[in-house]
Write an enzyme that holds these catalytic residues in place. Structure first.
Site, mmCIF file in Angstrom:
data_model
loop_
_atom_site.group_PDB
_atom_site.id
_atom_site.type_symbol
_atom_site.label_atom_id
_atom_site.label_comp_id
_atom_site.label_asym_id
_atom_site.label_seq_id
_atom_site.Cartn_x
_atom_site.Cartn_y
_atom_site.Cartn_z
ATOM 1 N N GLU A 74 -42.278 89.737 13.671
ATOM 2 C CA GLU A 74 -42.436 91.050 14.298
ATOM 3 C C GLU A 74 -41.153 91.872 14.288
ATOM 4 O O GLU A 74 -41.203 93.100 14.284
ATOM 5 C CB GLU A 74 -42.956 90.905 15.725
ATOM 6 C CG GLU A 74 -42.015 90.193 16.679
ATOM 7 C CD GLU A 74 -42.516 90.197 18.121
ATOM 8 O OE1 GLU A 74 -43.641 90.669 18.355
ATOM 9 O OE2 GLU A 74 -41.776 89.731 19.004
ATOM 10 N N ASP A 125 -40.969 96.616 25.470
ATOM 11 C CA ASP A 125 -40.463 95.669 26.447
ATOM 12 C C ASP A 125 -39.707 94.557 25.717
ATOM 13 O O ASP A 125 -40.296 93.854 24.930
ATOM 14 C CB ASP A 125 -41.605 95.096 27.300
ATOM 15 C CG ASP A 125 -42.790 94.597 26.460
ATOM 16 O OD1 ASP A 125 -43.198 95.293 25.514
ATOM 17 O OD2 ASP A 125 -43.299 93.509 26.759
#
Length: 469
Positions: free
Chosen positions: A447, A269
């Site tokens: 990330e 997402d």
């Protein structure tokens, strides 16, 4: 970098003594004078757990927490909170202050590498607890994520831990829970009967609560506001936009919100992999999910072999063989030399170049010839900093020019599995060089990276969802 990782395990660990810290959730609106809610499984004895927590927390901290028993119906939850887990676990960090499903697999690999044996055991045990007490492995242990899971990596975690412990008694206790989690994915509505393959499918309805409050830009617009603006502005031929957007009333439809939640179950997402904002995800059998389910079947072959259950071992081997044939039939694109997600309503593959094409190599599903074809397409994905998530620049974090450690790891492992060691080493070295360079600059690991520019500064390039790193 290695020292930083070793020291950060403690920082990112949550346990009873961190319950107040865990309960706090920046992704939701919260009145400062109200306690943070912690929900206990109805299978547990709530007063007993409250007593245990009172021994671990100061009276001041306990006053800032309210313990409730989780209602049997998710729809009955009017105020959201943390879902209780009995042991320590590691969180991703930043705004993600809870235990995430598929993140936990990669966390476990790090814990095992760093010989954090007790924490590794607990990380797996908390996921098994989720299956037993909350019905599945959750997107994360918050009540607003009870209606969606995450990619099935639990069996790989169980076996990775077992390789260290060799505890057959514990391994035997995991089998019913592994099977329960497997069947979550292989019966309707997750199963598409026409293909015999599975899809992502979230059970919740309406806007995702964490998106409404926390994914807002400088103008105060939510992700959903920006999606509506996109639909107003651009022509879309990936799918029938009327299914997802009511242009006359400028509203996103119930089906859009169902798909949006489902996209979050997928772990990717946001991406345009299933059309803009993945709004058409409910109509696809994805490469990643079905590859992982094949691996679950193979893991249960191995577990039953260890436990001496020959008949069950054969049953799981047959299931894996069936799925492998289905993957070959529906997800392999011989013309393109890539694995592509299958749109089962139209009967067509969507060849949106995406790094999940490496999953069948990683998990040993590909033939050597198929792996060779994928490697011939490596230039589509290879960038100065490693592997591009996709070949499409969309303003979404799970598309170009961004790269993520898990997808790079999967690609590298897949290349090595089929003997493409030069390519695997080259990509790994590119990614590590970028990570080390950016760590020296920022003193932290993030990330995602822009793997074209080899940079951790990505916020200005992300238009949808949250843009932080």
């Amino acid at each position: 970098v290695r020292l930083h990782i070793k020291e950060t395990w403690k920082t990112l660990t949550r346990s009873h003594e961190h319950l107040l810290q865990s309960a706090k959730d920046t992704k939701l609106d919260h009145k400062t004078d109200t306690p943070w809610l912690v929900y206990i499984s109805p299978l547990e004895d709530c007063p007993d757990i409250q007593t245990v927590l009172e021994r671990s927390l100061s009276s001041k901290d306990m006053q800032r927490i309210e313990i409730r028993t989780l209602p049997s119906e998710v729809e009955a939850i009017k105020e959201h909170g943390l879902l209780y887990l009995p042991g320590p676990y590691v969180v991703p960090g930043g705004r993600f202050n809870e235990m995430y499903g598929w993140d936990s697999y990669f966390i476990l690999l790090g814990l095992l590498h760093d010989e954090e044996w007790e924490l590794a055991q607990s990380q797996v045990d908390q996921l098994l607890y989720q299956v037993k007490h909350y019905g599945t492995i959750l997107n994360a242990n918050r009540t607003y994520m009870l209606s969606r899971s995450q990619p099935p990596v639990l069996s790989m975690m169980v076996l990775a831990l077992f390789q260290h412990t060799q505890d057959e008694e514990w391994l035997r206790t995991t089998v019913p829970l592994l099977e329960q989690f497997y069947y979550y994915w292989v019966v309707p509505p997750h199963l598409n009967p026409g293909t015999g393959l599975s899809r992502f499918y979230a059970f919740g309805e309406g806007p995702a609560p964490e998106v409404v409050f926390s994914e807002r830009d400088d103008e105060g617009k939510s992700h959903y506001d920006r999606v509506k603006e996109y639909y107003q502005t651009f022509e879309i031929d990936d799918y029938d936009v009327n299914l997802y957007y009511d242009r006359e009333n400028d509203k996103l439809t119930h089906l859009f919100y169902k798909a949006d939640r489902t996209m979050r179950e997928s772990g990717f997402d946001i991406t345009n992999r299933f059309g803009p904002f993945s709004a058409d995800i409910l109509h696809y059998a994805p490469v990643c999910l079905n590859s992982l389910l094949y691996q679950v079947e193979q893991d249960l072959v191995q577990i039953n072999a260890i436990l001496g259950n020959e008949q069950l071992e054969k049953q799981w081997r047959d299931r894996g063989g069936y799925r492998r044939n289905r993957i070959d039939q529906f997800l392999w694109n011989e013309e393109r030399g890539l694995y592509c997600d299958y749109h089962f309503q139209s009967g067509k593959r969507r060849c949106y170049e995406f790094a999940t094409t490496f999953y069948p190599l990683w998990l040993g599903i590909s033939s050597q010839a198929q792996a060779q074809r994928v490697v011939e397409n490596l230039s589509l994905f290879e960038a100065p900093g490693g592997i591009l998530t996709s070949t499409h620049i969309t303003g979404n974090q799970w598309d170009a020019p961004f790269g993520w450690a898990p997808l790079t790891f999967i690609a590298v492992q897949g290349l090595h599995r089929y003997g493409f060691h030069t390519q695997g080493d080259r990509i790994a070295n590119k990614f590590l060089a970028m990570v080390i360079k950016e760590f020296e600059r920022h003193n932290t690991l993030v990330e995602k990276y822009d793997v074209e520019r080899c940079s951790a500064n990505v916020s200005d390039e992300i238009s949808f969802g949250y843009s932080s790193n």
